[in-house]
Scaffold this active site. Structure first.
Site, short mmCIF file in Angstrom:
data_model
loop_
_atom_site.label_atom_id
_atom_site.label_comp_id
_atom_site.label_asym_id
_atom_site.label_seq_id
_atom_site.Cartn_x
_atom_site.Cartn_y
_atom_site.Cartn_z
N LYS A 1 0.82 -1.21 0.00
CA LYS A 1 0.00 0.00 0.00
C LYS A 1 0.86 1.26 0.00
O LYS A 1 0.41 2.32 -0.45
CB LYS A 1 -0.94 0.01 1.21
CG LYS A 1 -2.06 -1.01 1.12
CD LYS A 1 -3.04 -0.84 2.27
CE LYS A 1 -4.21 -1.81 2.13
NZ LYS A 1 -5.20 -1.64 3.23
N GLU A 2 2.06 1.15 0.54
CA GLU A 2 3.00 2.27 0.58
C GLU A 2 4.27 1.82 -0.15
O GLU A 2 5.18 1.27 0.47
CB GLU A 2 3.31 2.67 2.02
CG GLU A 2 2.08 3.14 2.78
CD GLU A 2 2.33 3.33 4.26
OE1 GLU A 2 1.62 4.14 4.87
OE2 GLU A 2 3.24 2.68 4.83
N ASP B 1 6.89 -0.87 10.11
CA ASP B 1 6.00 -1.58 11.03
C ASP B 1 5.38 -2.81 10.38
O ASP B 1 4.67 -3.55 11.05
CB ASP B 1 4.92 -0.64 11.53
CG ASP B 1 4.85 -0.58 13.05
OD1 ASP B 1 5.87 -0.88 13.69
OD2 ASP B 1 3.79 -0.24 13.59
N LYS C 1 0.82 3.66 14.75
CA LYS C 1 1.92 4.57 14.43
C LYS C 1 2.52 5.20 15.69
O LYS C 1 3.73 5.45 15.75
CB LYS C 1 1.43 5.66 13.47
CG LYS C 1 2.52 6.60 12.99
CD LYS C 1 1.97 7.65 12.04
CE LYS C 1 3.04 8.66 11.64
NZ LYS C 1 2.49 9.72 10.74
N ASP D 1 5.78 11.42 7.18
CA ASP D 1 5.08 10.30 6.55
C ASP D 1 5.95 9.75 5.43
O ASP D 1 6.80 10.45 4.88
CB ASP D 1 3.74 10.77 5.98
CG ASP D 1 2.67 10.90 7.05
OD1 ASP D 1 2.90 10.43 8.18
OD2 ASP D 1 1.61 11.50 6.77
N ASP E 1 -1.30 12.10 16.24
CA ASP E 1 -0.71 13.42 16.02
C ASP E 1 -1.51 14.50 16.74
O ASP E 1 -0.96 15.30 17.50
CB ASP E 1 -0.61 13.71 14.52
CG ASP E 1 -1.88 13.39 13.75
OD1 ASP E 1 -2.88 12.99 14.38
OD2 ASP E 1 -1.88 13.55 12.51
#
Length: 735
Positions: free
Chosen positions: A115-116, A145, A282, A306, A448
């Site tokens: 996905k990333e 992760d 995260k 990110d 955040d």
């Protein structure tokens, strides 16, 4: 009014109030009085209701408009003292020697190589490794992760490429230091650029081949050191259950680039995972990085990024130091936040991906009080901020993890690596203050927001740094379902804070004062769904049922409605114009606000309450950064991407059908003469306004490409629209 901060008679930064400050304050008073008058009218109507139907309609509008009034107050709090800042990084080296610059630890988080894409993460890392900053003071930590060998392989190749890329950027004074972004521009003026591009493309092809195969084959492993690293991926290794992996890919005390300059540190970290231990998403990954980096380098300044948010300006650390090295604010300065900016946004920004209100307008207003909130990326922290209030240091359980500890051993020494592995263990945080009183805070999916909020409640001040040249660029979702799912996740996380003991309406106002407390109350996003749903359906259903529920054009109350509506939208438009955006982008933003209200806000609130009562819901999902070619083309053409049969689309399509039917029926009523336009104008205007905002949905229904609204969603929505009309008609007949 302008304020300049100098050091040795040289300005490092300055700030001035917005010219609209006084106007904002006056208008806020006038507009608030109008809103109170509107609520007064609802209360009078409620007291004089003659039927159950009119009572329920009036009560619904009273509740909806009260919510709108409350949320309006949260936006006004950030309009009271907006300020604009300017830095003078050119003066920095005349004030402080480069050798005295503080070290930087740069954190990049990723979680899923599918996905990333690892090449996105690699580009982010390379862009910050190439900062105009002493390389012996830069350490880049990549948190994986997902515990993926594919990501580690990508960074092994990136470390090799960096030996060529970094000196190329510095020797040629390249500004675009993200390779992908640089090679998309005209680079023909530099003869060596073609050679570097060939190397980059070769790396990209190799990494993408490995991703496509799903494993790192022996043919790609070139050395014994690499072979030993990949042996850690045993048969029992899964992303949810695996040991800690820390791999030093570049060591600035040993590794040199092709120009014989030292390289920045590059460290791959995958913390230990166990199915029996909660890993806190995260936030847990960032806390693991805080501890691992403390054991290895312990730089006093930490940047969080990110995985797809690359550096766009190699001078960014110098801008940050203009604040962190200012002795007047140094002791209370917690972090410097940059706005999020996105590349590849289409002309009208159909999904409002720029989020100007959240990432620029609101932070600028908060900056005039105590400072902006933390938005998860593009933020430089003082490491000290994670260990208690400015006046009350809270030491970690191990003194070696404290912000003032000096690491005097090489990062690959056995003692350092042993401690780093120890503090990355999945059970390390048990019975400690990590996540509650120190580090990034746990308790919300939006770590955040919660962390920045808690830090400011402790007394830390923050800075919003918004230079003309964006410091960072990232990628944004290009499908509606990704945008709505991302927003839904934010809504759930924000509700976790708002309905806790740390609610900004109580805890926040007490800790920071009314302006900052209300500014943080934007977190009550979920309740937007109530007035938006009300105005999307109730006036239209009343129109279809032959009920007039708003004042006539000739009545004074009609002008009040017009003023409240135009005032709110006009003020919002002026805010957007102040950031330099076009009317078209502003329109997309207000349209997406309505779309989110009927989908993400509504479903997010529902899912949160299900979760609160122990009813199973979907867990955390990573927003996909993978781009589909057909989807990209439709996005560039300005077409919304539906495609999947998601329940999130049902209320949107139902509202589109109801508004269209109501608007048409209103014209029929006027032509028949049964109800004059004077009495129906406001209801017809609301229905027409809904139609204009639903144009992308109508297009989605009639389109024939893969991005159309699925037929089953259209059928379900049509049935619901008829059911709502039937219910409204029956209720009207009975009363």
């Amino acid at each position: 009014m302008s304020t300049t901060t100098t050091h040795n008679d040289l300005p490092l930064h300055t700030h001035k109030r917005s010219r609209r400050t006084t106007t904002n304050r006056v208008f806020a008073v006038v507009h608030s009085c109008a809103i109170l008058a509107l609520l007064y009218r609802h209360a009078l109507s409620l007291l004089h209701s003659t039927s159950l139907t009119s009572f329920l309609i009036t009560l619904t509008f009273l509740i909806s408009d009260s919510i709108l009034a409350f949320m309006y107050s949260t936006t006004q709090s950030s309009r009271m003292t907006p300020i604009y800042r300017k830095e003078f990084p050119e003066n920095l080296k005349r004030v402080v020697k480069e050798s005295d610059f503080p070290a930087l630890d740069l954190f990049i988080c990723t979680a899923d190589p599918f996905k990333e894409p690892p090449m996105n993460v690699v580009n982010t890392a390379l862009s910050v490794m190439a900062y105009d900053y002493p390389t012996d003071k830069v350490s880049v930590y990549v948190s994986d992760d997902g515990g993926s060998a594919l990501t580690l392989f990508a960074f092994m190749e990136a470390a090799k490429f960096a030996r060529h890329w970094l000196p190329f950027c510095r020797e040629n004074n390249i500004v675009e230091r993200c390779p992908e972004a640089y090679f998309e521009t005209d680079h023909s003026r530099l003869p060596e650029a073609d050679k570097i591009k060939i190397m980059y493309q070769g790396m990209k092809v190799m990494v993408n081949n490995v991703i496509e195969r799903g494993k790192v084959s022996d043919e790609y492993i070139t050395g014994e050191r690499e072979r030993l690293a990949f042996r850690k991926w045993t048969d029992g290794f899964t992303r949810q259950d695996h040991p800690t992996i820390i791999q030093v890919l570049l060591d600035n005390s040993k590794d040199r680039d092709i120009a014989d300059n030292s390289m920045p540190n590059l460290i791959y970290v995958s913390r230990e995972k166990s199915r029996t231990s909660h890993h806190n998403f995260k936030a847990g990954a960032l806390n693991a990085l805080l501890r691992v980096s403390a054991a290895m380098t312990n730089a006093p300044i930490v940047l969080t990024l990110d995985c797809d948010m690359f550096s766009n300006d190699p001078q960014t650390p110098h801008r940050v130091l203009c604040y962190f090295l200012d002795p007047k604010i140094q002791s209370e300065l917690g972090y410097v936040q940059f706005p999020q900016r996105f590349r590849g946004i289409n002309k009208s920004d159909i999904y409002a991906s720029e989020n100007r209100q959240l990432f620029e307008i609101h932070p600028r207003g908060m900056d005039g009080v105590l400072g902006p909130n933390y938005v998860g990326t593009g933020c430089f922290f003082s490491r000290r901020v994670f260990f208690g209030a400015p006046s009350k240091f809270l030491p970690p359980e191990n003194p070696q993890l404290g912000p003032n500890n000096v690491v005097d051993k090489p990062i690959q020494s056995p003692e350092v690596l042993e401690l780093a592995h120890h503090v990355a263990a999945c059970n390390y945080e048990k019975n400690s203050n990590w996540g509650s009183k120190i580090g990034v805070r746990y308790g919300s999916l939006v770590e955040d927001y919660f962390t920045g909020y808690r830090l400011q409640c402790e007394g830390w001040k923050t800075i919003f740094c918004n230079p003309d040249k964006p410091a960072f660029y990232g990628d944004s979702p290009i499908t509606l379902i990704d945008v709505l799912n991302q927003t839904k996740r934010w809504v759930i996380g924000l509700l976790e804070v708002c309905l806790s003991k740390y609610s900004p309406i109580t805890f926040g106002i007490k800790a920071m004062g009314p302006l900052m407390g209300l500014a943080y109350c934007y977190a009550f996003w979920a309740i937007w769904s109530i007035p938006i749903t009300t105005y999307a359906f109730l006036p239209q259903l009343a129109l279809l049922s032959g009920l007039t529920i708003f004042p006539k054009v000739s009545e004074p109350w009609f002008l009040l409605y017009v003023f409240v509506f135009l005032g709110a939208y006009g003020e919002d438009l002026l805010d957007f114009y102040s950031t330099g955006v076009t009317f078209q982008k502003w329109w997309s933003d207000q349209r997406m606000w309505l779309i989110r209200g009927l989908s993400s806000f509504l479903f997010g609130a529902t899912e949160f309450f299900f979760k609160s009562f122990g009813i199973a819901t979907l867990g955390f999902n990573v927003t996909s950064k993978v781009l589909d070619e057909d989807q990209s083309k439709r996005y560039e053409q300005g077409s919304m991407e539906f495609g999947v049969p998601s329940p999130l689309f049902v209320p949107l399509t139902t509202a589109a059908i109801v508004n269209l039917a109501a608007f048409a029926w209103g014209h029929v009523e006027v032509l028949r003469g049964r109800n004059g336009l004077e009495g129906l104008l406001m209801q017809m205007f609301i229905a027409g306004f809904g139609i204009v905002n639903c144009i992308p949905i109508y297009e989605g229904i009639i389109r024939s490409d893969k991005g159309k609204i699925p037929t089953k969603i259209t059928l379900v929505s049509t049935f619901l629209a008829f059911a709502l009309y039937a219910a409204a008609y029956v209720i009207t007949l009975r009363n």
